[in-house]
Design a protein around this motif. Structure first.
Motif, short mmCIF file in Angstrom:
data_model
loop_
_atom_site.label_atom_id
_atom_site.label_comp_id
_atom_site.label_asym_id
_atom_site.label_seq_id
_atom_site.Cartn_x
_atom_site.Cartn_y
_atom_site.Cartn_z
N ASP A 1 0.81 -1.22 0.00
CA ASP A 1 0.00 0.00 0.00
C ASP A 1 0.85 1.27 0.00
O ASP A 1 0.32 2.37 -0.19
CB ASP A 1 -0.93 0.02 1.22
CG ASP A 1 -2.03 -1.03 1.13
OD1 ASP A 1 -2.31 -1.50 0.02
OD2 ASP A 1 -2.60 -1.37 2.19
N LEU A 2 2.17 1.12 0.24
CA LEU A 2 3.05 2.29 0.24
C LEU A 2 3.42 2.67 -1.19
O LEU A 2 3.59 1.79 -2.05
CB LEU A 2 4.33 1.99 1.02
CG LEU A 2 4.20 1.76 2.52
CD1 LEU A 2 5.55 1.35 3.10
CD2 LEU A 2 3.69 3.00 3.23
N PRO A 3 3.61 3.96 -1.47
CA PRO A 3 4.13 4.35 -2.78
C PRO A 3 5.60 3.97 -2.86
O PRO A 3 6.43 4.44 -2.07
CB PRO A 3 3.95 5.88 -2.79
CG PRO A 3 3.95 6.27 -1.34
CD PRO A 3 3.35 5.12 -0.59
N ALA A 4 5.95 3.07 -3.78
CA ALA A 4 7.29 2.49 -3.75
C ALA A 4 7.82 2.25 -5.16
O ALA A 4 7.07 1.98 -6.10
CB ALA A 4 7.28 1.17 -2.97
N ARG B 1 0.66 0.65 -6.70
CA ARG B 1 1.43 1.69 -6.03
C ARG B 1 2.94 1.44 -6.13
O ARG B 1 3.73 2.27 -5.70
CB ARG B 1 1.03 1.81 -4.56
CG ARG B 1 -0.46 2.08 -4.35
CD ARG B 1 -0.72 2.84 -3.08
NE ARG B 1 -0.34 4.24 -3.22
CZ ARG B 1 -0.25 5.10 -2.20
NH1 ARG B 1 -0.46 4.69 -0.96
NH2 ARG B 1 0.08 6.35 -2.40
N TRP B 2 3.31 0.29 -6.68
CA TRP B 2 4.72 -0.06 -6.83
C TRP B 2 5.11 -0.04 -8.30
O TRP B 2 4.29 -0.33 -9.18
CB TRP B 2 4.97 -1.47 -6.28
CG TRP B 2 5.15 -1.50 -4.80
CD1 TRP B 2 4.27 -1.05 -3.85
CD2 TRP B 2 6.27 -2.03 -4.08
NE1 TRP B 2 4.77 -1.26 -2.60
CE2 TRP B 2 5.99 -1.87 -2.70
CE3 TRP B 2 7.46 -2.63 -4.47
CZ2 TRP B 2 6.89 -2.28 -1.71
CZ3 TRP B 2 8.35 -3.05 -3.49
CH2 TRP B 2 8.06 -2.87 -2.12
N ARG B 3 6.37 0.32 -8.56
CA ARG B 3 6.89 0.24 -9.92
C ARG B 3 8.32 -0.29 -9.90
O ARG B 3 9.05 -0.14 -8.92
CB ARG B 3 6.81 1.58 -10.64
CG ARG B 3 7.53 2.75 -10.00
CD ARG B 3 7.35 4.01 -10.84
NE ARG B 3 7.95 5.19 -10.24
CZ ARG B 3 7.28 6.27 -9.88
NH1 ARG B 3 5.97 6.32 -10.04
NH2 ARG B 3 7.90 7.31 -9.35
N LEU B 4 8.70 -0.90 -11.02
CA LEU B 4 10.01 -1.51 -11.17
C LEU B 4 10.86 -0.70 -12.13
O LEU B 4 10.40 -0.30 -13.20
CB LEU B 4 9.86 -2.94 -11.71
CG LEU B 4 11.16 -3.70 -12.03
CD1 LEU B 4 11.96 -3.98 -10.76
CD2 LEU B 4 10.83 -5.00 -12.77
N VAL B 5 12.13 -0.45 -11.73
CA VAL B 5 13.12 0.19 -12.58
C VAL B 5 14.35 -0.71 -12.58
O VAL B 5 14.65 -1.35 -11.56
CB VAL B 5 13.49 1.60 -12.04
CG1 VAL B 5 14.59 2.24 -12.87
CG2 VAL B 5 12.26 2.50 -12.00
#
Length: 230
Positions: free
Chosen positions: A174-177, A201-205
Motif C-alpha cells: 500500500d506504500l508508494p514504492a 502503487r509499486w513500480r520496477l526500474v
C-alpha cells in the motif's frame, strides 16, 4: 523540493552515498545520508533490528523532514520499509535499491537463500557478520578502485539486526514504492518483491550494473532517484 534519506546496506555507513549526494543537492533537494547504529562511525553502538528502524524514524522526525524520499539499499530495505509506514504523511516515496524488503515476523536471516542456520554459521563469536573480501565483488560492474573503497570502508554488521524479525502494521504494497533491480546481481526480483510489484502503487526500474550502484553507477542512480521526486 524533496528530502532524500539514504540508508546503505550491510557493513556500510553514510559514506557510501558520497558520489550520489552531490547531484541530488545540485538539483536543490535536501540530502541526508544516514549511518545506522553499530556500523561505520557508529561501530560499537548496540543495535537490533528495531534500533535501525528507530534510527531512520528519529532522523526524519528530528530534522522535521517533509516530502521524504526514503531510500534503502540491500539489507537496509528491511528497516527502511518498516520506517516508511511509521512516518505517515511525511513520506513521498520509498525506493528499494536492489534490496531486501520487510516481511512481518521474518528477519534477514530467515530469508537467507541457504536457510537461516547457514546464515547464522557466518556470524562471528563477537556477534558480527564479517564484511566481504575483494574477490566477492567480482562480476558486479565495479572497478578495482571501487572495490578497494568498499573493502576498506566496510565494518562488521551487528548480527542482532539480521536475526530479529521485522514488525509491520500494514500492507507494504500500500506504500508508494519503487524497486530498482540491478541486473548483474540477478535478472529478476525475488518472489516477495515480485508479488509486491503487482500493486498499482509499486513500480520496477532496472539498472545495468551490480549490487552496489552507488559505487558503480552513482550518476545514473542519482538520476533515477531524482525522477522519484518529480
Amino acid at each position: 523540493m524533496a528530502d532524500y534519506v539514504l540508508v546503505a546496506g550491510a557493513w556500510l555507513g553514510s559514506w557510501a552515498w558520497a558520489d550520489v549526494v552531490s547531484p541530488l543537492r545540485a538539483a536543490g533537494h535536501g540530502t541526508h545520508p544516514l549511518t545506522l547504529s553499530g556500523l561505520a562511525d557508529k561501530r560499537g553502538v548496540p543495535a537490533g533490528q528495531q534500533t535501525h528502524v528507530q534510527d531512520i524514524v528519529d532522523e526524519i522526525e528530528r530534522r522535521d523532514l517533509r516530502d521524504v524520499v526514503l531510500v534503502g539499499h540491500s539489507y537496509s530495505g528491511i528497516p527502511v520499509g518498516q520506517a516508511a509506514e511509521r512516518i505517515g504523511d511525511r513520506l513521498t516515496r520509498v525506493v528499494f535499491v536492489d534490496s531486501e524488503v520487510p516481511v512481518d515476523g521474518e528477519s534477514f536471516a530467515s530469508g537467507w537463500w541457504q536457510g537461516q542456520a547457514a546464515f547464522e554459521a557466518l556470524i562471528t563469536d563477537d556477534g558480527y557478520w564479517p564484511p566481504l573480501g575483494a574477490a566477492e565483488f567480482d562480476g558486479q560492474g565495479l572497478t578495482e578502485e571501487q572495490v578497494t573503497r568498499l573493502v576498506e570502508g566496510s565494518t562488521g554488521h551487528p548480527a542482532a539486526t539480521l536475526t530479529e524479525p521485522a514488525v509491520l502494521t500494514g500492507a507494504l504494497g500500500d506504500l508508494p514504492a519503487t524497486y530498482i533491480k540491478c541486473l548483474l546481481d540477478g535478472p529478476e526480483p525475488n518472489d516477495t518483491v515480485a508479488k509486491l510489484l503487482t500493486s498499482d502503487r509499486w513500480r520496477l526500474v532496472t539498472m545495468a550494473t551490480g549490487h552496489w550502484p552507488m559505487f558503480s553507477q552513482p550518476t545514473e542512480l542519482a538520476r533515477l532517484l531524482l525522477a522519484e521526486a518529480a
